[in-house]
Design an enzyme around this catalytic site. Sequence first.
Site, short mmCIF file in Angstrom:
data_model
loop_
_atom_site.label_atom_id
_atom_site.label_comp_id
_atom_site.label_asym_id
_atom_site.label_seq_id
_atom_site.Cartn_x
_atom_site.Cartn_y
_atom_site.Cartn_z
N MET A 232 -3.81 14.40 3.93
CA MET A 232 -4.78 13.84 2.98
C MET A 232 -4.52 12.35 2.79
O MET A 232 -5.45 11.54 2.82
CB MET A 232 -4.69 14.55 1.63
CG MET A 232 -5.28 15.93 1.60
SD MET A 232 -7.08 15.88 1.66
CE MET A 232 -7.43 17.60 1.31
N CYS B 42 -2.93 18.99 -0.23
CA CYS B 42 -2.80 19.78 0.99
C CYS B 42 -1.35 20.24 1.08
O CYS B 42 -0.58 20.03 0.14
CB CYS B 42 -3.27 19.01 2.23
SG CYS B 42 -2.27 17.62 2.75
N ARG C 276 2.78 -9.39 -9.95
CA ARG C 276 3.20 -9.44 -8.55
C ARG C 276 2.67 -8.26 -7.75
O ARG C 276 2.45 -8.36 -6.54
CB ARG C 276 4.72 -9.54 -8.44
CG ARG C 276 5.47 -8.28 -8.82
CD ARG C 276 7.00 -8.48 -8.71
NE ARG C 276 7.71 -7.25 -8.85
CZ ARG C 276 8.10 -6.71 -10.02
NH1 ARG C 276 7.81 -7.32 -11.15
NH2 ARG C 276 8.77 -5.58 -10.05
N HIS D 124 2.75 0.36 -9.75
CA HIS D 124 2.98 -0.68 -8.74
C HIS D 124 1.87 -0.79 -7.72
O HIS D 124 1.63 -1.89 -7.19
CB HIS D 124 4.30 -0.43 -8.01
CG HIS D 124 5.50 -0.67 -8.86
ND1 HIS D 124 6.77 -0.67 -8.33
CD2 HIS D 124 5.64 -0.91 -10.18
CE1 HIS D 124 7.64 -0.90 -9.30
NE2 HIS D 124 6.98 -1.04 -10.44
#
Length: 143
Positions: free
Chosen positions: A71, A65, A132, A98
């Site tokens: 969005m 967008c 992690r 991540h």
Amino acid sequence: MKIGICSDHAGLEYKSKLISYLLGKGYEVVNFGTDSCDSCDYPDFAHPLANAIEAGECELGIAICGTGNGMAITLNHHRGIRAGLAWNNAIGALVKEHNNANVLVLPARFISYRMAVSIVRTWLTTEFAGGRHQRRIDKITEC
């Protein structure tokens, strides 16, 4: 791999070109709209994309967008969605590495089409690091 893609009117041009790009790379693509340059509401396209990913009908998604924010906000209301907004390759890589983002969100009014393709390519080829980062993702749906 099946990739769902959607946009509002501001992202239509990039979405149309990205569909051709992805098909040329051998991906199966499901278009959740819009297919018009008339002003429209991004949630009307974000929700069906999110539903398809949550149902396993698409493995990943791309949403486009003007700023990407509408969005991303809409998509992230879905429990099974991790939508990441990216405006350069480093962010595109990190939202996958991540955050294991299953939807990439692009801000069409703030990046060139060339950059959009580069971000998509980076995001699709980056692996989730796990470790992690998985622990952190597991905490997202705790509340």
